[in-house]
Scaffold this motif. Structure first.
Motif, PDB file in Angstrom:
ATOM      1  N   GLU A 103       6.134 -14.465  40.315  1.00 25.26           N
ATOM      2  CA  GLU A 103       7.117 -13.738  39.507  1.00 25.26           C
ATOM      3  C   GLU A 103       8.156 -14.631  38.850  1.00 25.26           C
ATOM      4  O   GLU A 103       8.719 -14.259  37.821  1.00 25.26           O
ATOM      5  CB  GLU A 103       7.837 -12.703  40.381  1.00 25.26           C
ATOM      6  CG  GLU A 103       6.931 -11.604  40.919  1.00 25.26           C
ATOM      7  CD  GLU A 103       6.408 -10.680  39.830  1.00 25.26           C
ATOM      8  OE1 GLU A 103       7.076 -10.528  38.789  1.00 25.26           O
ATOM      9  OE2 GLU A 103       5.319 -10.114  40.020  1.00 25.26           O
ATOM     10  N   GLU A 104       8.449 -15.794  39.414  1.00 24.51           N
ATOM     11  CA  GLU A 104       9.610 -16.569  38.993  1.00 24.51           C
ATOM     12  C   GLU A 104       9.243 -17.695  38.028  1.00 24.51           C
ATOM     13  O   GLU A 104       8.593 -18.665  38.404  1.00 24.51           O
ATOM     14  CB  GLU A 104      10.325 -17.158  40.214  1.00 24.51           C
ATOM     15  CG  GLU A 104      10.834 -16.116  41.195  1.00 24.51           C
ATOM     16  CD  GLU A 104      11.855 -15.181  40.580  1.00 24.51           C
ATOM     17  OE1 GLU A 104      12.626 -15.622  39.698  1.00 24.51           O
ATOM     18  OE2 GLU A 104      11.888 -13.999  40.983  1.00 24.51           O
ATOM     19  N   ASP A 107      10.343 -21.864  38.625  1.00 21.40           N
ATOM     20  CA  ASP A 107      10.577 -22.170  40.030  1.00 21.40           C
ATOM     21  C   ASP A 107       9.476 -23.113  40.506  1.00 21.40           C
ATOM     22  O   ASP A 107       8.374 -22.694  40.856  1.00 21.40           O
ATOM     23  CB  ASP A 107      10.587 -20.876  40.848  1.00 21.40           C
ATOM     24  CG  ASP A 107      10.984 -21.087  42.301  1.00 21.40           C
ATOM     25  OD1 ASP A 107      10.786 -22.204  42.809  1.00 21.40           O
ATOM     26  OD2 ASP A 107      11.479 -20.128  42.928  1.00 21.40           O
ATOM     27  N   ALA A 141       5.488 -16.335  36.268  1.00 16.86           N
ATOM     28  CA  ALA A 141       5.607 -17.782  36.418  1.00 16.86           C
ATOM     29  C   ALA A 141       4.704 -18.556  35.470  1.00 16.86           C
ATOM     30  O   ALA A 141       5.035 -19.673  35.065  1.00 16.86           O
ATOM     31  CB  ALA A 141       5.313 -18.178  37.862  1.00 16.86           C
TER      32      ALA A 141
END
Length: 256
Positions: A103-104, A107, A141
Motif C-alpha cells: 500500500e505504501e 516505503d 507501492a
C-alpha cells in the motif's frame, strides 16, 4: 487469442455466474481463491467446458494481513492465505496467479519485506508449475508499469512476471503498446478494462479513454512479443449491466 473473464463482476449463485459466462460465448475464467470449490460448481465448470486460467490471490485477504506488513504475524497470515490460494490454483489446473503490491508508495523497508515475501511465493508457485505475477496499481507501492518491471528486474527471480492492466496504464499515463513491448517475456498476464484516466472504474471497453486504435496496437504488440497467455476482461460489478459489458468486450476483441 484466448479471452478470459474475471468472474467476480457477476452476481448471483455460482451456477448463475458460470452459466451466464458460458452463454456469452466465453470458455475461460479467472476466479478468486476458494470460489467454485463445491462439487456442483466443479462439475458445472466441466459440463460447460470452461477452463480456469488465473487466480487472483489477493481477494479475501484477512483484515490487517499484508505481504509487506512490518508485523511478522500479519505478514505470515498473508503468506499463508496466498499459499492456500496457490495450492487451490494448482488443484484446479490454473497455471497463472497474481499478487497486489503493498500500500505504501516510497516505503523502501516495506518494499524490501515485500520482495522477500514474494520471492518465496514465486518459488512455491514454480513448484506448482505456475507463473506468479505482480500487478502494477496506481496509488499503491508499485504504481506504474515501469516501477513494477524495474522492481521485478531487481528481485531477479525467474518466476516473477508482470500482470499488465490497460486501465491502470491509462491512469499512470503510460502507453499500453509501449508498456507491453517493454515487458516482453516478463509479461505474465493481461487485464482489459476502461476508465476516465483518473479512477479505476473498470468500464466496458471503449466506454472511456480506450480507443479501438490503441487496443488494436496493443494486441498487435502482444503478438509481436510472442505472448501466449489469455487476455482477461475485468469489469466492475457495479456497472448497470456487467454481462453486457462482457459481451461487448468479447465481441470487440474477436472483431480485432
Amino acid at each position: 487469442m484466448t479471452i478470459s473473464y474475471c468472474t467476480w463482476a457477476l452476481g448471483g449463485t455460482e451456477a448463475d455466474v458460470l452459466s451466464a459466462i458460458a452463454q456469452a460465448g466465453l470458455r475461460h475464467i479467472d476466479h478468486r481463491p476458494f470460489d467454485f470449490k463445491s462439487a456442483e460448481s466443479r462439475r458445472l465448470i466441466s459440463d460447460l467446458e470452461l477452463t480456469p486460467t488465473c487466480m487472483a490471490t489477493g481477494f479475501g485477504m484477512p483484515e490487517g494481513a499484508a505481504l509487506d506488513a512490518a508485523d511478522a504475524g500479519a505478514r505470515g497470515t498473508a503468506i499463508e492465505h496466498t499459499r492456500r490460494a496457490l495450492e487451490y490454483a494448482h488443484e484446479t489446473g490454473i497455471r497463472r496467479a497474481y499478487l497486489l503490491p503493498g500500500e505504501e508508495e516510497g516505503d523502501t523497508e516495506a518494499l524490501s519485506r515485500y520482495g522477500e515475501t514474494v520471492t518465496g511465493l514465486a518459488d512455491l508457485a514454480a513448484g506448482y508449475g505456475s507463473k506468479l505475477c505482480i500487478e502494477h496499481f496506481p496509488g499503491k507501492a508499485l504504481a506504474t508499469v515501469g516501477d513494477t518491471l524495474d522492481y521485478i528486474e531487481r528481485l531477479g527471480h525467474d518466476n516473477l512476471y508482470l500482470l499488465f492492466d490497460i486501465g491502470h496504464a491509462q491512469i499512470s499515463k503510460e502507453d499500453p503498446a509501449e508498456a507491453v513491448a517493454r515487458a516482453g517475456d516478463r509479461l505474465g498476464y493481461f487485464h482489459l478494462d476502461d476508465n476516465d484516466g483518473v479512477s479505476d472504474l473498470h468500464w466496458a471497453l471503449c466506454d472511456g479513454l480506450l480507443t479501438r486504435d490503441v487496443l488494436k496496437r496493443t494486441l498487435a504488440t502482444l503478438e509481436h512479443i510472442g505472448y501466449d497467455g489469455p487476455v482477461s476482461l475485468e469489469m466492475n460489478p457495479g456497472l448497470p449491466d456487467p454481462l453486457a459489458a462482457i459481451e461487448s468486450g468479447f465481441g470487440l476483441l474477436r472483431s480485432l
